[in-house]
Design a protein around this motif. Sequence first.
Motif, PDB file in Angstrom:
ATOM      1  N   GLN A  81      53.597  -0.781  35.167  1.00 50.32           N
ATOM      2  CA  GLN A  81      53.645   0.350  36.091  1.00 50.32           C
ATOM      3  C   GLN A  81      52.215   0.763  36.419  1.00 50.32           C
ATOM      4  O   GLN A  81      51.309   0.537  35.613  1.00 50.32           O
ATOM      5  N   PRO A  82      51.997   1.406  37.562  1.00 51.52           N
ATOM      6  CA  PRO A  82      50.638   1.874  37.881  1.00 51.52           C
ATOM      7  C   PRO A  82      50.035   2.743  36.773  1.00 51.52           C
ATOM      8  O   PRO A  82      48.826   2.704  36.549  1.00 51.52           O
ATOM      9  N   ALA A  83      50.869   3.467  36.040  1.00 55.22           N
ATOM     10  CA  ALA A  83      50.369   4.311  34.940  1.00 55.22           C
ATOM     11  C   ALA A  83      49.824   3.493  33.772  1.00 55.22           C
ATOM     12  O   ALA A  83      49.148   4.038  32.894  1.00 55.22           O
ATOM     13  N   ASP A  84      50.089   2.193  33.768  1.00 51.73           N
ATOM     14  CA  ASP A  84      49.543   1.324  32.719  1.00 51.73           C
ATOM     15  C   ASP A  84      48.099   0.930  33.013  1.00 51.73           C
ATOM     16  O   ASP A  84      47.440   0.297  32.181  1.00 51.73           O
ATOM     17  N   SER A  85      47.597   1.268  34.183  1.00 54.03           N
ATOM     18  CA  SER A  85      46.223   0.925  34.553  1.00 54.03           C
ATOM     19  C   SER A  85      45.256   1.616  33.601  1.00 54.03           C
ATOM     20  O   SER A  85      45.251   2.845  33.478  1.00 54.03           O
ATOM     21  N   ALA A  86      44.442   0.814  32.927  1.00 54.78           N
ATOM     22  CA  ALA A  86      43.510   1.319  31.911  1.00 54.78           C
ATOM     23  C   ALA A  86      42.736   0.127  31.369  1.00 54.78           C
ATOM     24  O   ALA A  86      42.986  -1.021  31.742  1.00 54.78           O
ATOM     25  N   THR A  87      41.816   0.396  30.447  1.00 50.86           N
ATOM     26  CA  THR A  87      41.139  -0.672  29.713  1.00 50.86           C
ATOM     27  C   THR A  87      41.786  -0.789  28.342  1.00 50.86           C
ATOM     28  O   THR A  87      42.038   0.219  27.674  1.00 50.86           O
ATOM     29  N   TYR A  88      42.064  -2.017  27.942  1.00 47.19           N
ATOM     30  CA  TYR A  88      42.729  -2.268  26.670  1.00 47.19           C
ATOM     31  C   TYR A  88      41.745  -2.991  25.738  1.00 47.19           C
ATOM     32  O   TYR A  88      41.142  -4.001  26.114  1.00 47.19           O
ATOM     33  N   LEU A  89      41.614  -2.439  24.541  1.00 49.10           N
ATOM     34  CA  LEU A  89      40.646  -2.940  23.573  1.00 49.10           C
ATOM     35  C   LEU A  89      41.361  -3.509  22.367  1.00 49.10           C
ATOM     36  O   LEU A  89      42.286  -2.869  21.844  1.00 49.10           O
ATOM     37  N   CYS A  90      40.956  -4.684  21.929  1.00 46.81           N
ATOM     38  CA  CYS A  90      41.447  -5.159  20.643  1.00 46.81           C
ATOM     39  C   CYS A  90      40.395  -4.845  19.586  1.00 46.81           C
ATOM     40  O   CYS A  90      39.204  -4.743  19.889  1.00 46.81           O
ATOM     41  N   ALA A  91      40.849  -4.658  18.370  1.00 45.95           N
ATOM     42  CA  ALA A  91      39.949  -4.292  17.281  1.00 45.95           C
ATOM     43  C   ALA A  91      40.416  -4.984  16.007  1.00 45.95           C
ATOM     44  O   ALA A  91      41.604  -4.957  15.671  1.00 45.95           O
ATOM     45  N   LEU A  92      39.459  -5.578  15.300  1.00 45.33           N
ATOM     46  CA  LEU A  92      39.763  -6.261  14.043  1.00 45.33           C
ATOM     47  C   LEU A  92      39.255  -5.422  12.883  1.00 45.33           C
ATOM     48  O   LEU A  92      38.188  -4.809  12.981  1.00 45.33           O
ATOM     49  N   THR A  93      40.009  -5.440  11.810  1.00 50.16           N
ATOM     50  CA  THR A  93      39.509  -4.777  10.612  1.00 50.16           C
ATOM     51  C   THR A  93      38.662  -5.773   9.826  1.00 50.16           C
ATOM     52  O   THR A  93      39.070  -6.910   9.608  1.00 50.16           O
ATOM     53  N   ASN A  94      37.517  -5.335   9.445  1.00 50.30           N
ATOM     54  CA  ASN A  94      36.540  -6.183   8.781  1.00 50.30           C
ATOM     55  C   ASN A  94      35.798  -5.310   7.789  1.00 50.30           C
ATOM     56  O   ASN A  94      35.054  -4.428   8.184  1.00 50.30           O
ATOM     57  N   ASP A  95      36.012  -5.532   6.493  1.00 57.03           N
ATOM     58  CA  ASP A  95      35.360  -4.696   5.486  1.00 57.03           C
ATOM     59  C   ASP A  95      35.624  -3.207   5.729  1.00 57.03           C
ATOM     60  O   ASP A  95      34.708  -2.397   5.663  1.00 57.03           O
ATOM     61  N   TYR A  96      36.859  -2.875   6.024  1.00 53.72           N
ATOM     62  CA  TYR A  96      37.266  -1.480   6.246  1.00 53.72           C
ATOM     63  C   TYR A  96      36.612  -0.854   7.463  1.00 53.72           C
ATOM     64  O   TYR A  96      36.620   0.353   7.628  1.00 53.72           O
ATOM     65  N   LYS A  97      36.030  -1.691   8.327  1.00 54.92           N
ATOM     66  CA  LYS A  97      35.500  -1.182   9.594  1.00 54.92           C
ATOM     67  C   LYS A  97      36.334  -1.784  10.708  1.00 54.92           C
ATOM     68  O   LYS A  97      36.889  -2.870  10.567  1.00 54.92           O
ATOM     69  N   LEU A  98      36.377  -1.093  11.828  1.00 55.37           N
ATOM     70  CA  LEU A  98      36.980  -1.666  13.023  1.00 55.37           C
ATOM     71  C   LEU A  98      35.872  -2.254  13.880  1.00 55.37           C
ATOM     72  O   LEU A  98      34.882  -1.576  14.164  1.00 55.37           O
ATOM     73  N   SER A  99      36.059  -3.519  14.277  1.00 57.70           N
ATOM     74  CA  SER A  99      35.128  -4.143  15.223  1.00 57.70           C
ATOM     75  C   SER A  99      35.900  -4.371  16.512  1.00 57.70           C
ATOM     76  O   SER A  99      36.954  -5.007  16.509  1.00 57.70           O
ATOM     77  N   PHE A 100      35.353  -3.867  17.614  1.00 60.36           N
ATOM     78  CA  PHE A 100      36.049  -3.878  18.893  1.00 60.36           C
ATOM     79  C   PHE A 100      35.564  -4.980  19.819  1.00 60.36           C
ATOM     80  O   PHE A 100      34.374  -5.332  19.827  1.00 60.36           O
ATOM     81  N   GLY A 101      36.495  -5.479  20.644  1.00 68.15           N
ATOM     82  CA  GLY A 101      36.126  -6.305  21.778  1.00 68.15           C
ATOM     83  C   GLY A 101      35.669  -5.416  22.913  1.00 68.15           C
ATOM     84  O   GLY A 101      35.793  -4.184  22.842  1.00 68.15           O
ATOM     85  N   ALA A 102      35.168  -6.033  23.980  1.00 67.21           N
ATOM     86  CA  ALA A 102      34.638  -5.269  25.112  1.00 67.21           C
ATOM     87  C   ALA A 102      35.736  -4.709  26.004  1.00 67.21           C
ATOM     88  O   ALA A 102      35.486  -3.840  26.836  1.00 67.21           O
ATOM     89  N   GLY A 103      36.958  -5.224  25.842  1.00 64.46           N
ATOM     90  CA  GLY A 103      38.078  -4.679  26.606  1.00 64.46           C
ATOM     91  C   GLY A 103      38.394  -5.463  27.860  1.00 64.46           C
ATOM     92  O   GLY A 103      37.545  -6.185  28.396  1.00 64.46           O
ATOM     93  N   THR A 104      39.624  -5.345  28.300  1.00 66.27           N
ATOM     94  CA  THR A 104      40.068  -5.890  29.580  1.00 66.27           C
ATOM     95  C   THR A 104      40.619  -4.733  30.399  1.00 66.27           C
ATOM     96  O   THR A 104      41.479  -3.985  29.904  1.00 66.27           O
ATOM     97  N   THR A 105      40.115  -4.584  31.633  1.00 64.15           N
ATOM     98  CA  THR A 105      40.593  -3.507  32.504  1.00 64.15           C
ATOM     99  C   THR A 105      41.761  -4.017  33.331  1.00 64.15           C
ATOM    100  O   THR A 105      41.624  -4.997  34.077  1.00 64.15           O
ATOM    101  N   VAL A 106      42.884  -3.379  33.175  1.00 66.33           N
ATOM    102  CA  VAL A 106      44.112  -3.752  33.886  1.00 66.33           C
ATOM    103  C   VAL A 106      44.335  -2.770  35.026  1.00 66.33           C
ATOM    104  O   VAL A 106      44.278  -1.554  34.829  1.00 66.33           O
ATOM    105  N   THR A 107      44.581  -3.326  36.214  1.00 64.37           N
ATOM    106  CA  THR A 107      44.950  -2.501  37.373  1.00 64.37           C
ATOM    107  C   THR A 107      46.308  -2.976  37.851  1.00 64.37           C
ATOM    108  O   THR A 107      46.476  -4.164  38.170  1.00 64.37           O
ATOM    109  N   VAL A 108      47.270  -2.056  37.879  1.00 64.00           N
ATOM    110  CA  VAL A 108      48.628  -2.380  38.328  1.00 64.00           C
ATOM    111  C   VAL A 108      48.808  -1.807  39.718  1.00 64.00           C
ATOM    112  O   VAL A 108      48.728  -0.597  39.926  1.00 64.00           O
ATOM    113  N   ARG A 109      49.076  -2.701  40.672  1.00 64.83           N
ATOM    114  CA  ARG A 109      49.242  -2.284  42.080  1.00 64.83           C
ATOM    115  C   ARG A 109      50.700  -1.944  42.349  1.00 64.83           C
ATOM    116  O   ARG A 109      51.606  -2.680  41.947  1.00 64.83           O
ATOM    117  N   ALA A 110      50.888  -0.839  43.043  1.00 64.40           N
ATOM    118  CA  ALA A 110      52.252  -0.421  43.401  1.00 64.40           C
ATOM    119  C   ALA A 110      52.829  -1.305  44.497  1.00 64.40           C
ATOM    120  O   ALA A 110      52.074  -1.903  45.284  1.00 64.40           O
TER     121      ALA A 110
END
Lengths: 110, 114
Positions: A81-110
Amino acid sequence: SQKIEQNSEALNIQEGKTATLTCNYTNYSPAYLQWYRQDPGRGPVFLLLIRENEKEKRKERLKVTFDTTLKQSLFHITASQPADSATYLCALTNDYKLSFGAGTTVTVRA
Amino acid sequence: DTAVSQTPKYLVTQMGNDKSIKCEQNLGHDTMYWYKQDSKKFLKIMFSYNNKELIINETVPNRFSPKSPDKAHLNLHINSLELGDSAVYFCASSQVSGPTNEQFFGPGTRLTVL
């Protein structure tokens, strides 16, 4: 060196279609992987967590898979849905820290 | 009712100045974090405190000094600001320290060093 790569910076899809985002990692052995959503000008919001011994996790229209052999997680948004438009980040746990990817920006066209 | 709040939201300052960012959480969480998000959108952890004790201290210049007066607050003080410090700084909290705990993020503080 350790890397977390999310497939592309941007993904444009038609409303109603499924968006599939990829998160690949190298030189990590995460026991857990998390996905977050970030809207412009706001902080990330937690969506899902998946453990290394879980193949798949679902929450409403979201589905996450985790393949520790391929060192990859896939994140699906079904019936987008258009409301899903956002940047989505994955994050791995590593030594009790979260390490993030740079993200993918999703745009949903109506 | 805001769960994790930060002040200020925007901070514009000259090189060489000292500034502070405040963070408060009303979730009753034990663990708080500071992250830096640069222009390429990478979110990197800087510090983590658990019950007022420092548990994670990444390779951050010692111009950055966190301070946790109590477990609901984690402030970040930055001395001698440099151009490269320009970024968005996020505070976050989680119920406890650990890999399975989702983190709750504040709205961010956009720091611009001129």
